[in-house]
Design a protein around this motif. Structure first.
Motif, PDB file in Angstrom:
ATOM      1  N   LEU A  39     -16.250 -10.313  -0.262  1.00 32.03           N
ATOM      2  CA  LEU A  39     -16.055  -9.043  -0.968  1.00 32.03           C
ATOM      3  C   LEU A  39     -14.813  -9.018  -1.870  1.00 32.03           C
ATOM      4  CD1 LEU A  39     -17.293  -6.266  -1.385  1.00 32.03           C
ATOM      5  CD2 LEU A  39     -16.012  -5.443   0.600  1.00 32.03           C
ATOM      6  N   PRO A  40     -13.662  -9.561  -1.421  1.00 31.37           N
ATOM      7  CA  PRO A  40     -12.491  -9.524  -2.324  1.00 31.37           C
ATOM      8  C   PRO A  40     -12.788 -10.152  -3.688  1.00 31.37           C
ATOM      9  CG  PRO A  40     -11.834 -10.226  -0.140  1.00 31.37           C
ATOM     10  CD  PRO A  40     -13.336 -10.178  -0.138  1.00 31.37           C
ATOM     11  N   ARG A  86     -12.979 -12.561   6.326  1.00 26.79           N
ATOM     12  CA  ARG A  86     -12.720 -11.924   5.031  1.00 26.79           C
ATOM     13  C   ARG A  86     -11.215 -11.909   4.735  1.00 26.79           C
ATOM     14  NH1 ARG A  86     -14.782  -6.095   4.563  1.00 26.79           N
ATOM     15  NH2 ARG A  86     -12.887  -5.750   5.750  1.00 26.79           N
ATOM     16  N   LEU A 113       1.682  -0.497 -10.246  1.00 31.37           N
ATOM     17  CA  LEU A 113       0.556  -0.328  -9.314  1.00 31.37           C
ATOM     18  C   LEU A 113      -0.469  -1.459  -9.425  1.00 31.37           C
ATOM     19  CD1 LEU A 113      -0.925   1.509  -7.233  1.00 31.37           C
ATOM     20  CD2 LEU A 113      -2.057   2.586  -9.173  1.00 31.37           C
ATOM     21  N   GLU A 114      -0.910  -1.734 -10.651  1.00 32.17           N
ATOM     22  CA  GLU A 114      -1.937  -2.764 -10.840  1.00 32.17           C
ATOM     23  C   GLU A 114      -1.408  -4.149 -10.501  1.00 32.17           C
ATOM     24  OE1 GLU A 114      -5.131  -2.167 -11.302  1.00 32.17           O
ATOM     25  OE2 GLU A 114      -4.645  -0.034 -11.317  1.00 32.17           O
ATOM     26  N   ARG A 152      -1.126  -8.335  -4.113  1.00 34.10           N
ATOM     27  CA  ARG A 152      -1.610  -8.193  -2.737  1.00 34.10           C
ATOM     28  C   ARG A 152      -2.890  -9.012  -2.521  1.00 34.10           C
ATOM     29  NH1 ARG A 152      -1.654  -2.867  -2.279  1.00 34.10           N
ATOM     30  NH2 ARG A 152      -3.804  -2.595  -2.934  1.00 34.10           N
ATOM     31  N   ILE A 153      -3.809  -8.888  -3.471  1.00 32.19           N
ATOM     32  CA  ILE A 153      -5.095  -9.551  -3.268  1.00 32.19           C
ATOM     33  C   ILE A 153      -4.962 -11.073  -3.363  1.00 32.19           C
ATOM     34  CG2 ILE A 153      -5.955  -9.503  -5.663  1.00 32.19           C
ATOM     35  CD1 ILE A 153      -7.974  -8.653  -2.533  1.00 32.19           C
ATOM     36  N   ARG A 191     -15.623 -10.093  -5.171  1.00 32.45           N
ATOM     37  CA  ARG A 191     -16.543  -9.225  -5.914  1.00 32.45           C
ATOM     38  C   ARG A 191     -15.824  -8.051  -6.550  1.00 32.45           C
ATOM     39  NH1 ARG A 191     -21.597 -11.184  -7.096  1.00 32.45           N
ATOM     40  NH2 ARG A 191     -22.549 -12.144  -5.279  1.00 32.45           N
ATOM     41  N   VAL A 192     -14.877  -7.489  -5.801  1.00 37.76           N
ATOM     42  CA  VAL A 192     -14.292  -6.226  -6.265  1.00 37.76           C
ATOM     43  C   VAL A 192     -13.006  -6.397  -7.062  1.00 37.76           C
ATOM     44  CG1 VAL A 192     -15.346  -4.886  -4.414  1.00 37.76           C
ATOM     45  CG2 VAL A 192     -13.056  -5.803  -4.095  1.00 37.76           C
ATOM     46  N   SER A 193     -12.346  -7.515  -6.880  1.00 36.61           N
ATOM     47  CA  SER A 193     -11.070  -7.676  -7.569  1.00 36.61           C
ATOM     48  C   SER A 193     -11.227  -8.538  -8.815  1.00 36.61           C
ATOM     49  CB  SER A 193     -10.048  -8.326  -6.623  1.00 36.61           C
ATOM     50  OG  SER A 193      -8.904  -8.668  -7.360  1.00 36.61           O
ATOM     51  N   GLY A 194     -10.705  -8.042  -9.897  1.00 37.94           N
ATOM     52  CA  GLY A 194     -10.719  -8.822 -11.134  1.00 37.94           C
ATOM     53  C   GLY A 194      -9.709  -9.960 -11.094  1.00 37.94           C
ATOM     54  N   ASP A 224     -13.721  -2.504   8.871  1.00 37.24           N
ATOM     55  CA  ASP A 224     -13.963  -2.078   7.484  1.00 37.24           C
ATOM     56  C   ASP A 224     -15.021  -2.918   6.794  1.00 37.24           C
ATOM     57  OD1 ASP A 224     -12.168  -0.105   7.831  1.00 37.24           O
ATOM     58  OD2 ASP A 224     -10.535  -1.062   6.729  1.00 37.24           O
ATOM     59  N   GLU A 235     -21.757 -11.550   2.114  1.00 33.55           N
ATOM     60  CA  GLU A 235     -21.227 -10.711   1.024  1.00 33.55           C
ATOM     61  C   GLU A 235     -19.958  -9.978   1.442  1.00 33.55           C
ATOM     62  OE1 GLU A 235     -25.612  -9.857  -1.003  1.00 33.55           O
ATOM     63  OE2 GLU A 235     -24.803  -8.501   0.515  1.00 33.55           O
ATOM     64  N   ASN A 291       0.836  -1.205   0.000  1.00 38.79           N
ATOM     65  CA  ASN A 291       0.000   0.000   0.000  1.00 38.79           C
ATOM     66  C   ASN A 291       0.868   1.252   0.000  1.00 38.79           C
ATOM     67  OD1 ASN A 291      -2.640  -0.979  -0.071  1.00 38.79           O
ATOM     68  ND2 ASN A 291      -2.578  -1.475   2.111  1.00 38.79           N
ATOM     69  N   GLN A 323      -1.277  -4.484  -6.810  1.00 42.05           N
ATOM     70  CA  GLN A 323      -2.619  -4.695  -6.269  1.00 42.05           C
ATOM     71  C   GLN A 323      -3.042  -6.157  -6.459  1.00 42.05           C
ATOM     72  OE1 GLN A 323      -5.721  -2.440  -8.169  1.00 42.05           O
ATOM     73  NE2 GLN A 323      -6.650  -1.972  -6.211  1.00 42.05           N
TER      74      GLN A 323
END
Lengths: 394, 222
Positions: free
Chosen positions: B103-104, B153, B71-72, B78-79, B106-109, B90, B99, B51, B75
């Motif tokens: 969440l990871p 999570r 950066l990408e 990291r995920i 759902r939001v991370s490609g 959080d 959900e 981060n 990321q």
């Protein structure tokens, strides 16, 4: 951009914050819908009212409000106006430069205006029969398409005229009228009218009536007990017919001169521009009657309406702008409250374009949904506009 | 698993300067990081997770130098490799517990949602005692239950490295103990390395090693 994540989180947020979002959508919908619907209604009213007025060259009526005469003679909405005698129709025909169509729009049947007129009216307005035939005898009526639908009646059925006042025993008695024809729908006030001969309208008013032969009347129905006299006076006990049939049609009669009988308006159709000028000149100095051009009356009316509309739309615009600013403030505060959430989502792997899309999702959803609702509302208003306009001018 | 070599990170305006000569954490090791407030514990976790990037020195996680990634990529790395458990939970209040845990995905490609993930989620929820709360929203849970959701999570991606920033800071001793046990048991089960910040020195015994960050910084400044 992660579309799945964007759509999932966007809709979940909206769902969980339903009350806030619904309030915003309602406020935004009103912001779009109110000025647009006012504009639409005024436009539709103008189109509907003006086109009919333009098609009506001149209208003759008793001196007074020209606008009330226009609404009675063209849209049949003002029933309580002063009358003029039937003889003016003959007077106009006698000029040989114009034709006249009598209008007697005073009574109603189940909320539908009864219009006493001549057969020329159907030709003048281009009205055609969907079923049945046109008016031939007293007591018959031809109904507009909307009357047929709303009352569920057709050729061979009956309609009863409504009494003027329920508690007035000396008032107008209901007349049972036979439906002999139904008109094709034309999308004008004619769709909601029960057309009769002027004489039928006068019978409804009580100016003409039918009853048993005086000489056949019983002793209780006579004023004098003796029947030696040539003339027989009947009292109120005599039975009056409330339906005109083949059997009793000949008993119907009018007392006095029918030339003096009332009309509410006369449509005047000059055969040329010159004739129009002559006719207008003839009635210009008449203090008892007025000859008006419905188009000019409507132009004047809409000039006023447009001024009022412009003022209202400006005011609504200001209120709308204030609402949008408050809405923007809500979105801004919402964003500030959610900033932590967005940076957290970023740490969880959401790319920057997904985050940006999520930031504007709520505002976009509210705007899009309110525009959609406004569109649906406008469509609905457009559907009910004719009924709304006629109720407004009624 | 983690190697920090002569790293330096400073906030000049705030007079903060974190320097670490050398720090190595072995695979499957569990490390408790202690130290006073403001000594840079959270900054160290942010540097390890990518981060933040060090202004000097290198950090490697699973033999990948974090600073060398775009950066990408960082990321994505990291995920896929790291599970983060924050002190403030959080949790998104408009998502259900289930959900929030997933969440990871759902939001991370970089992660793909499938049936196995849902099973992992339910298994974690069962082991942490929140299975019956999966369809509830966070505001319907107690503080301890919410922290357990945050732990689930952090673990749902089955990470190689778990970074926990005072996950027991808001809990009573009973819940603290429970969360630490859960975390360590799960880490042991999946063979993950754990770095956890704590103020409670009594909890350090539960970890294979503890690290006093202030002492480490003083060593670096000598």
């Amino acid at each position: 951009m992660n579309w799945n994540g964007f759509v999932f989180l966007g809709f979940r947020y909206v769902k969980r914050n339903g009350a806030k979002v619904v309030l915003l959508i309602a406020a935004f919908t009103l912001v779009w819908l109110l000025p647009l619907s006012i504009g639409l209604l005024v436009k539709r009213a103008e189109t509907e009212l003006r086109s009919r007025a333009v098609d009506t060259p001149l209208l003759l009526g008793h001196a007074g409000s020209a606008l009330e005469l226009t609404f009675n003679g063209i849209y049949f909405t003002k029933e309580g106006i002063a009358t003029l005698p039937f003889r003016v129709v003959e007077d106009i025909f006698d000029t040989e430069i114009a034709e006249a169509i009598p209008i007697y729009a005073k009574f109603s049947a189940s909320g539908h205006r009864i219009v006493g007129t001549s057969l020329d009216y159907f030709k003048f307005r281009g009205l055609e029969l969907a079923e049945g035939r046109t008016l031939l005898r007293l007591g018959e009526c031809v109904i507009g398409a909307d009357v047929a639908v709303s009352e569920g009646v057709g050729e061979g059925d009956y309609l009863i005229s409504s009494p003027e006042t329920l508690f007035d025993l000396a008032g107008v008695y209901p007349l049972k009228m036979k439906v002999v024809g139904v008109l094709t729908p034309v999308g004008t006030p004619d769709d909601d009218v029960v057309f009769v001969d002027p004489k039928t309208a006068w019978i409804i008013e009580g100016l003409g009536h039918g009853h048993v032969e005086a000489k056949e009347a019983s002793a209780e129905q006579r004023l004098s007990a003796s029947d030696d006299s040539e003339s027989v006076n009947l009292n109120a006990a005599v039975v009056q017919y409330n339906e005109i049939t083949e059997e009793n049609a000949t008993s119907f009669h009018f007392h006095g001169d029918t030339d003096d009988y009332p009309l509410t308006a006369v449509i005047v159709l000059p055969d040329s521009v010159k004739s129009r000028a002559i006719i207008k000149g003839r009635y210009a100095a008449n203090e008892q009657l007025q000859l008006i051009s419905p188009k000019e009356e409507m132009d004047e009316l809409f000039h006023t309406v447009f001024s009022v509309k412009t003022l209202i739309v400006w005011l609504l615009g200001l209120v709308g702008a204030a609402t949008l600013v408050i809405g923007g403030l809500v979105f801004l505060l919402s964003y500030r409250l959610r900033r932590e959430e967005f940076s957290h989502l970023r740490r969880l792997g959401a790319d920057i374009s997904t985050i940006r899309a999520l930031i504007v999702f709520e505002a976009g959803f509210v705007c899009a949904f309110s525009l959609l609702l406004s569109g649906a509302g406008l469509l609905l208003i457009e559907q009910v506009a004719p009924a709304l306009i006629s109720s407004l001018i009624g | 698993m983690i190697r920090c070599d002569k790293i330096q990170f400073a906030y000049p305006d705030e007079g903060f300067d974190l320097r670490i000569d050398w720090l190595e954490v072995r695979k499957s090791e569990t490390l408790a990081i202690i130290g006073p407030s403001g000594c840079g514990k959270t900054t160290l976790l942010n540097l390890i997770s990518g981060n933040l990037l060090p202004q000097a020195g290198t950090i490697s996680v699973a033999d990948v130098e974090i600073g060398g990634l775009r950066l990408e990529e960082r990321q994505k790395f990291r995920i896929q490799k790291i599970g983060m458990i924050p002190q403030s939970f959080d949790l998104l209040d408009y998502l259900t517990v289930r959900e929030n845990i997933m969440l990871p995905y759902r939001v991370s490609g970089a992660l793909k949602m499938n049936r196995a993930v849902k099973k992992v989620c339910e298994a974690l929820a069962e082991r942490t005692g929140i299975l019956q709360h999966l369809e509830k929203f966070p505001d319907q849970l107690s503080t301890g239950e919410r922290q357990r959701v945050a732990v689930c999570r952090g673990l749902v991606t089955q990470p190689e490295l778990i970074l926990a920033d005072e996950p027991t800071g808001n809990l009573d001793p009973e819940n603290q103990d429970r969360i630490i046990s859960l975390l360590l048991e799960e880490a042991l089960r999946i063979g993950a390395t754990v770095m956890m910040i704590t103020h409670e020195r009594t909890l350090c015994d539960r970890f294979s090693r503890s690290l006093d960050l202030l002492a480490l910084r003083e060593e670096a400044s000598k």
